[in-house]
Design a protein around this motif. Structure first.
Motif, PDB file in Angstrom:
ATOM      1  N   LYS A 306       0.912  -1.096   0.192  1.00  0.00           N
ATOM      2  CA  LYS A 306       0.313  -0.084   0.052  1.00  0.00           C
ATOM      3  C   LYS A 306       0.908   1.091   0.287  1.00  0.00           C
ATOM      4  N   SER A 307       1.881   1.314   0.690  1.00  0.00           N
ATOM      5  CA  SER A 307       2.388   2.737   0.719  1.00  0.00           C
ATOM      6  C   SER A 307       3.433   2.164  -0.788  1.00  0.00           C
ATOM      7  N   ASP A 308       3.912   1.603  -1.169  1.00  0.00           N
ATOM      8  CA  ASP A 308       4.633   2.085  -2.821  1.00  0.00           C
ATOM      9  C   ASP A 308       2.883   2.165  -3.322  1.00  0.00           C
ATOM     10  N   ILE A 309       2.086   1.900  -3.482  1.00  0.00           N
ATOM     11  CA  ILE A 309       1.299   2.483  -3.891  1.00  0.00           C
ATOM     12  C   ILE A 309       0.847   3.860  -3.854  1.00  0.00           C
ATOM     13  N   ALA A 310       1.528   4.386  -3.131  1.00  0.00           N
ATOM     14  CA  ALA A 310       0.883   5.813  -2.578  1.00  0.00           C
ATOM     15  C   ALA A 310       1.045   5.892  -2.993  1.00  0.00           C
ATOM     16  N   LEU A 312       3.488   5.354  -6.038  1.00  0.00           N
ATOM     17  CA  LEU A 312       3.921   5.813  -7.260  1.00  0.00           C
ATOM     18  C   LEU A 312       2.613   7.152  -7.330  1.00  0.00           C
ATOM     19  N   LYS A 313       1.616   7.148  -6.749  1.00  0.00           N
ATOM     20  CA  LYS A 313       0.603   8.044  -6.674  1.00  0.00           C
ATOM     21  C   LYS A 313       0.461   9.089  -7.361  1.00  0.00           C
ATOM     22  N   THR A 314       1.726   9.225  -5.687  1.00  0.00           N
ATOM     23  CA  THR A 314       1.850  10.687  -5.036  1.00  0.00           C
ATOM     24  C   THR A 314       3.708  11.481  -6.727  1.00  0.00           C
ATOM     25  N   MET A 315       3.296  10.662  -6.873  1.00  0.00           N
ATOM     26  CA  MET A 315       4.463  10.743  -8.442  1.00  0.00           C
ATOM     27  C   MET A 315       4.161  10.535  -9.123  1.00  0.00           C
ATOM     28  N   VAL A 412      -6.161   3.228  -3.980  1.00  0.00           N
ATOM     29  CA  VAL A 412      -5.598   3.083  -2.681  1.00  0.00           C
ATOM     30  C   VAL A 412      -4.859   4.581  -2.562  1.00  0.00           C
ATOM     31  N   GLU A 413      -5.965   5.023  -1.618  1.00  0.00           N
ATOM     32  CA  GLU A 413      -5.388   6.554  -1.338  1.00  0.00           C
ATOM     33  C   GLU A 413      -4.267   6.830  -1.391  1.00  0.00           C
ATOM     34  N   PRO A 414      -4.136   8.101  -1.472  1.00  0.00           N
ATOM     35  CA  PRO A 414      -2.429   8.087  -0.711  1.00  0.00           C
ATOM     36  C   PRO A 414      -1.941   8.975   0.236  1.00  0.00           C
ATOM     37  N   ALA A 415      -2.803   9.668   0.448  1.00  0.00           N
ATOM     38  CA  ALA A 415      -3.597  10.403   1.917  1.00  0.00           C
ATOM     39  C   ALA A 415      -3.825   9.815   3.230  1.00  0.00           C
ATOM     40  N   GLN A 416      -4.519   8.458   3.221  1.00  0.00           N
ATOM     41  CA  GLN A 416      -5.166   8.127   4.178  1.00  0.00           C
ATOM     42  C   GLN A 416      -3.631   6.981   4.558  1.00  0.00           C
TER      43      GLN A 416
END
Length: 421
Positions: A306-310, A312-315, A412-416
């Motif tokens: 989840k953290s890796d996905i978050a 990646l999404k922020t990038m 997956v929500e990056p902020a959360q």
């Protein structure tokens, strides 16, 4: 198409998953399950193909492909009519016959048989029965009062070449009449015969079939010299036999019954097709169960990453990139399973007959008996299309199993996630 970034991320996740015990076990179990399902399905389809080929080449080498049988009056001028039918498209050869039911007697022993009168030379063009003679000579059937019998009959009545037997046949139409009066209890025709050959084919044919020459059969059953009961056909494509027999019969000058092997032995082919369908459905379900183990594997991977996905999404990674990464990760299980399963299935299928024979020798038992079945070995025929269909089915199921977990990864929500870390 998968983007290179998706492939790169997917491969990284696959390598990292191999280092984790439980995730690695679930992933390996799904891969092994797919491989086993693909292997067994290819082997089963090859065995069914083998039985189908054995039916077409072995059983139907003796069983008539088709017959036209006279309805009311015998077929006269049979030589001319045999030549005429042989010219029908799809007909390879034709031969005359006269057949009836009767009894064979040796001392006090009796055996019910089907007596078939044939032309010794023409019969070899439509039947391979001469190649199954184990004692005596097929050509000797041309002698007067000669008879060729099946191995089952010989065993039942303790007969061998050179023995004399008595045939009990139904009387001819002329013999059943006294003037214009029909005899109520006609006396069966008795005929002494000498065994000149014994054939061993397998199955029930050995226990019931008897051959005599055509001229003798006609004499015993009241046919004229140029008359026969029917004409047997050998066709080029056994699975088109009904249509070919239909065409041959409609070009004929007599009222005839149209018979073909699908009526007498078609149940064997239908049984093979039924078993093929049932086994295909069962084994596809096995592959489906193994494939959907990928769902649990990917859901665990999504929770772990989840953290890796978050990040990646922020990038700026698009949802399609993340979804494709996890789909590729799950699809790797299906690809590896299909490669292993197809390789093993092909190897076993190509050597299935030898493997079963080795098992029979090791266990001192016979899986298929020629006395019951028409073959005494397990046939196999590997077809490229079966392998392609099996692998394609397994890959599609593997791909479908990846869709839901991969879709969840995109939610997956990056902020959360990053706010909790």
């Amino acid at each position: 198409m998968l983007k290179p970034l998706s492939v790169f991320i997917g491969l990284r996740y696959v390598r990292s998953r191999q280092k984790k015990g439980f995730s690695s076990f679930i992933s390996a179990s799904s891969t092994i399950g797919i491989a086993i399902g693909v292997t067994v399905l290819i082997v089963v389809l090859s065995a069914m193909n083998g039985f189908e080929r054995a039916l077409a080449t072995h059983l139907l080498s003796v069983v008539p492909h088709g017959e036209v049988v006279a309805v009311n009056e015998p077929i006269n001028q049979w030589r001319k009519n045999v030549d005429k039918i042989a010219q029908t498209p799809g007909v390879v050869a034709a031969a005359p016959f006269i057949k009836t039911q009767g009894m064979m007697q040796k001392s006090a022993a009796l055996k019910g048989v089907e007596i078939r009168g044939v032309d010794v030379m023409l019969e070899q063009q439509v039947s391979a029965i001469a190649s199954y003679i184990t004692a005596g000579n097929w050509q000797d059937l041309a002698r007067d009062n000669a008879i060729v019998i099946g191995a089952g009959i010989a065993r039942k009545l303790s007969l061998q070449v050179g023995d004399n037997v008595q045939l009990l046949l139904p009387p001819s139409d002329a013999a059943t009449r006294s003037g214009n009066k029909i005899t109520q209890f006609p006396v069966p025709t008795k005929q002494q015969a000498t065994i000149v050959g014994v054939f061993k084919f397998g199955g029930t044919i050995d226990d019931s079939q008897v051959f005599i020459n055509l001229a003798k059969a006609g004499q015993l059953l009241g046919y004229q010299a140029d008359e026969v009961q029917g004409i047997r056909l050998k066709v080029s494509d056994v699975f088109s036999a009904p249509q070919i027999v239909h065409d041959a019969a409609y070009s004929f000058d007599f009222y005839v019954y149209m018979l073909d092997w699908t009526r007498s032995h078609g149940h064997l082919f239908n049984d093979i097709q039924l078993v093929r369908l049932v086994m295909f459905i069962v084994l596809v379900l096995v592959i489906a169960v193994a494939s959907f183990n990928i769902v649990s594997t990917l859901i665990m991977a999504v929770n772990e990453k989840k953290s890796d996905i978050a990040i990646l999404k922020t990038m700026g990674a698009k949802p399609s990139t993340i979804m494709a990464s996890f789909m590729f990760q799950g699809l790797m299980n299906g690809i590896i399973g299909c490669i292993l399963g197809a390789s093993l299935g092909i190897l076993i299928s190509l050597n299935l007959t030898e493997i079963i024979r080795a098992m029979e020798a090791m266990l001192s038992m016979e899986f298929l008996s020629a006395d019951v079945y028409f073959i005494d070995y397990l046939p196999t025929l590997l077809r490229q299309q079966d392998v392609i269909n099996t692998v394609t089915t397994a890959l599609l199921m593997s791909l479908l199993a990846t869709i839901y977990p991969a879709w969840r990864a995109t939610k997956v929500e990056p902020a959360q996630v990053l706010g909790q870390s």
